[in-house]
Design an enzyme around this catalytic site. Structure first.
Site, PDB file in Angstrom:
ATOM      1  CG  ASP A  86      -0.236  -0.255   2.505  1.00  0.00           C
ATOM      2  OD1 ASP A  86       0.579   0.585   2.916  1.00  0.00           O
ATOM      3  OD2 ASP A  86      -0.473  -1.315   3.130  1.00  0.00           O
ATOM      4  CD  GLU A 105       2.751  -6.598  -1.749  1.00  0.00           C
ATOM      5  OE1 GLU A 105       2.681  -5.985  -0.678  1.00  0.00           O
ATOM      6  OE2 GLU A 105       2.226  -7.724  -1.930  1.00  0.00           O
ATOM      7  CG  ASP A 154       3.435  -2.883   6.313  1.00  0.00           C
ATOM      8  OD1 ASP A 154       2.545  -3.448   6.968  1.00  0.00           O
ATOM      9  OD2 ASP A 154       3.218  -1.878   5.603  1.00  0.00           O
ATOM     10  CB  THR A 156      -0.842 -10.523   5.014  1.00  0.00           C
ATOM     11  OG1 THR A 156       0.195 -11.166   4.262  1.00  0.00           O
ATOM     12  CG2 THR A 156      -1.567  -9.591   4.080  1.00  0.00           C
TER      13      THR A 156
HETATM   14  N1  SAM Z   1      -0.508  -3.183   7.598  1.00  0.00           N
HETATM   15  C1  SAM Z   1      -1.045  -4.405   7.181  1.00  0.00           C
HETATM   16  C2  SAM Z   1      -1.503  -5.327   8.288  1.00  0.00           C
HETATM   17  O1  SAM Z   1      -0.876  -5.427   9.348  1.00  0.00           O
HETATM   18  O2  SAM Z   1      -2.547  -5.937   8.086  1.00  0.00           O
HETATM   19  C3  SAM Z   1      -0.202  -5.056   6.153  1.00  0.00           C
HETATM   20  C4  SAM Z   1      -0.344  -4.272   4.888  1.00  0.00           C
HETATM   21  S1  SAM Z   1       0.457  -4.748   3.443  1.00  0.00           S
HETATM   22  C5  SAM Z   1      -0.879  -4.564   2.334  1.00  0.00           C
HETATM   23  C6  SAM Z   1       0.801  -6.474   3.566  1.00  0.00           C
HETATM   24  C7  SAM Z   1       1.373  -7.022   2.253  1.00  0.00           C
HETATM   25  O3  SAM Z   1       2.270  -8.089   2.500  1.00  0.00           O
HETATM   26  C8  SAM Z   1       0.321  -7.572   1.295  1.00  0.00           C
HETATM   27  O4  SAM Z   1       0.149  -6.700   0.215  1.00  0.00           O
HETATM   28  C9  SAM Z   1       0.889  -8.938   0.874  1.00  0.00           C
HETATM   29  O5  SAM Z   1       0.711  -9.201  -0.505  1.00  0.00           O
HETATM   30  C10 SAM Z   1       2.350  -8.798   1.273  1.00  0.00           C
HETATM   31  N2  SAM Z   1       3.059 -10.061   1.475  1.00  0.00           N
HETATM   32  C11 SAM Z   1       2.622 -11.178   2.112  1.00  0.00           C
HETATM   33  N3  SAM Z   1       3.566 -12.128   2.084  1.00  0.00           N
HETATM   34  C12 SAM Z   1       4.640 -11.606   1.436  1.00  0.00           C
HETATM   35  C13 SAM Z   1       5.925 -12.104   1.100  1.00  0.00           C
HETATM   36  N4  SAM Z   1       6.329 -13.353   1.428  1.00  0.00           N
HETATM   37  N5  SAM Z   1       6.781 -11.298   0.423  1.00  0.00           N
HETATM   38  C14 SAM Z   1       6.410 -10.020   0.087  1.00  0.00           C
HETATM   39  N6  SAM Z   1       5.194  -9.508   0.370  1.00  0.00           N
HETATM   40  C15 SAM Z   1       4.326 -10.276   1.050  1.00  0.00           C
END
Ligand code: SAM
Length: 276
Positions: A86, A105, A154, A156
Site C-alpha cells: 500500500d 511486495e 509490513d 499480512t
Molecule cells: N498493515 C497491514 C496489516 O498489518 O494488516 C499489512 C499491509 S500490506 C498490504 C501487507 C502485504 O504483505 C500484502 O500486500 C501482501 O501481498 C504482502 N506479502 C505477504 N507475504 C509476502 C511475502 N512473502 N513477500 C512479500 N510480500 C508479502
C-alpha cells in the site's frame, strides 16, 4: 439500505465497517484485494476479507512500524520494506533523509490498486529513491548480505505467503542482510488474540539478535486495537530515539510515544518475561 463489511477478527469477535461502495475488487494469484469507500474510515483496503489499512487510522500503524527503528539508528541510509504494497511504510521512511528504499511486495495488484485508489497512502512509491520489486520477500532477503540499515516487515498475518516471514530462519537471514548497527521491526499481531505468536517471535528474535524487544501501538481497525511490533537490533538500543532523529510531520509518533510504547502492561510482559 446500509451495507456493512464484517471481518471475523478472532473466534467470537467480529468488527463491522459501514461501506458506501466497493471501489474495486480484484482476484489476484495470491488473494482477493478490495478497496471500499467507507462511511467513517475513508477508503479501506482488505485482503481476503481482512482489513489491511484505512485512510483514517493508517497513520498510527505506519508511523509506529517505521519511526521506532528509523529513529533508533544514527544514520539509516538504506532501508528495505518487505510487504507494505500500500506504500504507507515507504511514505513514513521517506520522512528521513534516506538514500535508497527497496520495497519487496509479492502481489503487484496491491501496489497498483493503492496507487490508483489510495493516493494519500501510496504517494511515496513514486519517489526516485524508491525501487519496487515484485517478488517474495523471503527469497529477496535470503539473497541480500550486509545491505540495509533498517529492515521493516509490513506483512499480512502469518498465513499463506506471509507465514515464513514470522519464522526463525527468516530472522537469521534478516540479520545477515543488515549492515553493522542495523535494526529490524515487524508487525506481529495482537497481544490478546495472537499471544502465542507474540511470545514465539520474541523468543526467536532474542536468539538471533544481540538485542530484541517489543512495543505497542493503537490501531483501531485491527483486532483488539492494541498492536504488537517486534524489534531486533545488531547494534544499539531502541527504547528511545537517538538525539536529533525524530522527524516532523507525524500524528501518532513522537519522542515521548517512542519511549512509552516500550512500557508493557503486565499481561503483555508476562508473554515474554520468562525469556528475559
Ligand atoms: N498493515 C497491514 C496489516 O498489518 O494488516 C499489512 C499491509 S500490506 C498490504 C501487507 C502485504 O504483505 C500484502 O500486500 C501482501 O501481498 C504482502 N506479502 C505477504 N507475504 C509476502 C511475502 N512473502 N513477500 C512479500 N510480500 C508479502
Amino acid at each position: 439500505m446500509q451495507f456493512w463489511f464484517t471481518e471475523e477478527q478472532s473466534k467470537g469477535l467480529r468488527i463491522s465497517v459501514q461501506v458506501e461502495r466497493v471501489v474495486e475488487k480484484r482476484r489476484t494469484p495470491y488473494q482477493e484485494a478490495v478497496v471500499s469507500e467507507t462511511s467513517d474510515f475513508g477508503r479501506m483496503l482488505t485482503l481476503d476479507d481482512v482489513i489491511q489499512t484505512t485512510e483514517r487510522d493508517e497513520f498510527a500503524y505506519h508511523e509506529m512500524i517505521c519511526h521506532v527503528p528509523m529513529c533508533s539508528h544514527p544514520n539509516p541510509d538504506r532501508v528495505l520494506v518487505v510487504g507494505g504494497g500500500d506504500g504507507g511504510a515507504v511514505r513514513e521512511v521517506l520522512k528521513h533523509p534516506v538514500q535508497a528504499v527497496d520495497l519487496v511486495e509479492i502481489d503487484e495488484a496491491v501496489i497498483s490498486l493503492s496507487k490508483e485508489h489510495l493516493p494519500s497512502i501510496s504517494s511515496g512509491l513514486a519517489d526516485p529513491r524508491v525501487r519496487v520489486i515484485i517478488g517474495d520477500g523471503i527469497e529477496f532477503v535470503a539473497g541480500s548480505r550486509d545491505a540495509y540499515d533498517v529492515i521493516i516487515v509490513d506483512s499480512t498475518d502469518p498465513v499463506g505467503p506471509a507465514q515464513g516471514l514470522f519464522e526463525r530462519g527468516f530472522f537469521e537471514r534478516v540479520r545477515r542482510a543488515l549492515r553493522e548497527g542495523g535494526l529490524f521491526a515487524a508487525q506481529t499481531g495482537s497481544p490478546f488474540y495472537s499471544a502465542e505468536l507474540v511470545a514465539r517471535v520474541y523468543r526467536d528474535l532474542r536468539s538471533v539478535f544481540p538485542k530484541a524487544g517489543l512495543y505497542l501501538g493503537c490501531v483501531p481497525t485491527y483486532p483488539g486495537g492494541l498492536w504488537v511490533f517486534s524489534i531486533g537490533s545488531v547494534g544499539g538500543e531502541f527504547t528511545s530515539p537517538l538525539p536529533g532523529r525524530v522527524v516532523k510531520g507525524t500524528k501518532y509518533y513522537d519522542e515521548a510515544v517512542h519511549s512509552a510504547a516500550f512500557v508493557l502492561p503486565p499481561f503483555v510482559r508476562r508473554l515474554i518475561d520468562g525469556d528475559r
